[in-house]
Design a protein around this motif. Structure first.
Motif, PDB file in Angstrom:
ATOM      1  N   LEU A  64       0.986  -1.034  -0.065  1.00  0.00           N
ATOM      2  CA  LEU A  64       0.115  -0.158  -0.003  1.00  0.00           C
ATOM      3  C   LEU A  64       0.871   1.481   0.127  1.00  0.00           C
ATOM      4  O   LEU A  64       1.819   1.332   0.607  1.00  0.00           O
ATOM      5  N   SER A  65       0.468   2.362  -0.961  1.00  0.00           N
ATOM      6  CA  SER A  65       1.178   3.543  -0.947  1.00  0.00           C
ATOM      7  C   SER A  65       0.606   4.614  -0.340  1.00  0.00           C
ATOM      8  O   SER A  65       1.002   5.728  -0.127  1.00  0.00           O
ATOM      9  N   GLY A  66      -0.864   4.401   0.335  1.00  0.00           N
ATOM     10  CA  GLY A  66      -1.346   5.383   0.960  1.00  0.00           C
ATOM     11  C   GLY A  66      -2.287   6.358  -0.014  1.00  0.00           C
ATOM     12  O   GLY A  66      -2.911   7.202   0.210  1.00  0.00           O
ATOM     13  N   SER A  67      -2.325   5.826  -1.194  1.00  0.00           N
ATOM     14  CA  SER A  67      -3.344   6.580  -2.257  1.00  0.00           C
ATOM     15  C   SER A  67      -4.358   5.752  -2.565  1.00  0.00           C
ATOM     16  O   SER A  67      -4.338   4.523  -2.990  1.00  0.00           O
ATOM     17  N   LEU A  68      -5.684   6.206  -2.419  1.00  0.00           N
ATOM     18  CA  LEU A  68      -7.109   5.573  -2.807  1.00  0.00           C
ATOM     19  C   LEU A  68      -6.976   5.094  -4.201  1.00  0.00           C
ATOM     20  O   LEU A  68      -7.552   4.469  -4.577  1.00  0.00           O
ATOM     21  N   GLU A  69      -6.230   6.080  -5.226  1.00  0.00           N
ATOM     22  CA  GLU A  69      -6.410   6.064  -6.496  1.00  0.00           C
ATOM     23  C   GLU A  69      -5.660   4.691  -6.804  1.00  0.00           C
ATOM     24  O   GLU A  69      -5.949   4.242  -7.689  1.00  0.00           O
ATOM     25  N   SER A  70      -4.452   4.456  -6.523  1.00  0.00           N
ATOM     26  CA  SER A  70      -3.376   3.378  -6.878  1.00  0.00           C
ATOM     27  C   SER A  70      -3.705   1.850  -5.986  1.00  0.00           C
ATOM     28  O   SER A  70      -3.156   1.235  -6.513  1.00  0.00           O
ATOM     29  N   ASP A  71      -3.823   2.078  -4.603  1.00  0.00           N
ATOM     30  CA  ASP A  71      -3.964   1.048  -3.777  1.00  0.00           C
ATOM     31  C   ASP A  71      -5.204   0.077  -4.112  1.00  0.00           C
ATOM     32  O   ASP A  71      -6.182   0.465  -4.636  1.00  0.00           O
ATOM     33  N   SER A 109      -2.988  13.227 -18.866  1.00  0.00           N
ATOM     34  CA  SER A 109      -2.766  11.932 -17.757  1.00  0.00           C
ATOM     35  C   SER A 109      -2.002  10.929 -18.361  1.00  0.00           C
ATOM     36  O   SER A 109      -1.938  10.580 -19.332  1.00  0.00           O
ATOM     37  N   TYR A 110      -1.024  10.640 -17.578  1.00  0.00           N
ATOM     38  CA  TYR A 110       0.116   9.579 -17.607  1.00  0.00           C
ATOM     39  C   TYR A 110       0.941   9.724 -18.770  1.00  0.00           C
ATOM     40  O   TYR A 110       1.823   8.811 -19.268  1.00  0.00           O
ATOM     41  N   THR A 149     -12.925  20.448  -5.789  1.00  0.00           N
ATOM     42  CA  THR A 149     -11.772  20.729  -5.005  1.00  0.00           C
ATOM     43  C   THR A 149     -11.446  22.173  -5.026  1.00  0.00           C
ATOM     44  O   THR A 149     -11.287  22.835  -4.063  1.00  0.00           O
TER      45      THR A 149
END
Length: 296
Positions: free
Chosen positions: A2-9, A149-150, A239
């Motif tokens: 886990l990296s702490g990112s909701l997007e990538s985890d 993106s990316y 945001t």
């Protein structure tokens, strides 16, 4: 991991099915990495439901739509993307792909007919206007292609020579080309219907009828582009609102400016498609009627 990112985890539970990557040497497993939840079966089910619904309601036309859908995906995945990675000029490559898909898709709608030439000509003229305006205003806005993106990940993957800005420019007219095809086919079909009901109509009157149809469709089409482009940025807008960001700051951020550029330039192309298609369809289709009348 886990990296702490909701997007990538990725969070897995007992009973979940996952796609895993197994690294091995001969018979020895070196590592096993859980890539993500396995979704291919559900994606295939969703696609099959879409195809079945399309064929049930549209019959042969639905089947042709499936063909055009598949060919478009293959053209982007197997031709355009590899060509971009090889360093082919993105703008010229994008134009060629767009011309090919426009001609093919409209051909699947009309077959060998003057309507195909009329609708394709109107749509492609609009694409050319969008291409020129996109290139000019991307430079004027000072937008770098890394806003996509990316896109920076490509540079770190061994493709440092890619011109991201030109790829961004090509994405402007490619993204709007579908709506332009839709509008050109609508106007061409309307003009053809008018000519069928009133065979003695002149090309100027037919063009006027086509423009009336175009005026009615342009409002919804431009709104369609706006919703399509802005739909993925709801969280960003929230945001800005939550942070109380001033409007002038929002409009100057390059990723917001790039979306404004996409929407307005694409809409500009749509507006030009209407008169182009009304003109080409009226001239070509009334000429067809005259030729038939002479033959009789």
């Amino acid at each position: 991991m886990l990296s702490g990112s909701l997007e990538s985890d990725k969070m897995f539970s007992v009973g979940d099915v996952a796609l895993v990557v197994v690294s091995y040497e001969k018979d020895k497993i070196l590592s096993v990495t859980m890539s993500d939840h396995y979704r291919i079966d559900k994606e295939m089910l969703l696609a099959a439901m879409f195809v079945a619904l399309l064929i049930v309601f549209a019959g042969r036309n639905g089947l042709r739509a499936v063909y055009s859908f598949v060919i478009t995906i293959l053209s982007i995945w197997k031709i355009m993307a590899p060509a971009y990675l090889r360093g082919v000029n993105p703008i010229w490559c994008g134009i060629l792909i767009t011309v090919f898909l426009t001609l093919l898709i409209i051909f699947l709608v009309y077959g060998f007919d003057r309507k195909t030439i009329a609708a394709s000509s109107g749509a492609l003229l609009g694409v050319m206007v969008t291409c020129v305006m996109g290139c000019v205003f991307t430079d004027a806005f000072k937008i770098h292609g890394a806003v996509m993106s990316y896109s920076e990940s490509l540079l770190y993957s061994g493709y440092q020579d890619l011109n991201l800005t030109k790829i961004f420019m090509s994405g402007i007219f490619i993204g709007a080309s579908g709506a332009m095809m839709d509008l050109s086919v609508d106007i061409t079909s309307a003009v053809n219907e008018v000519i069928q009901k009133k065979p003695g109509i002149g090309w100027r009157e037919a063009a006027h009828s086509g423009m009336n149809v175009g005026r009615a469709a342009m409002g919804t089409m431009t709104t369609t582009l706006l919703l399509a482009y802005s739909g993925g940025y709801i969280a960003l807008l929230m945001t800005f609102m939550a942070q109380g960001t001033p409007v002038d700051h929002i409009l100057n951020y390059k990723y917001v400016s790039s979306e404004i550029l996409d929407t307005i330039v694409g809409s500009f192309g749509l507006v030009t498609v209407a008169p182009f298609t009304a003109l080409t369809s009226s001239i070509l289709l009334t000429k067809k009627k005259k030729v038939k009348g002479t033959g009789n």
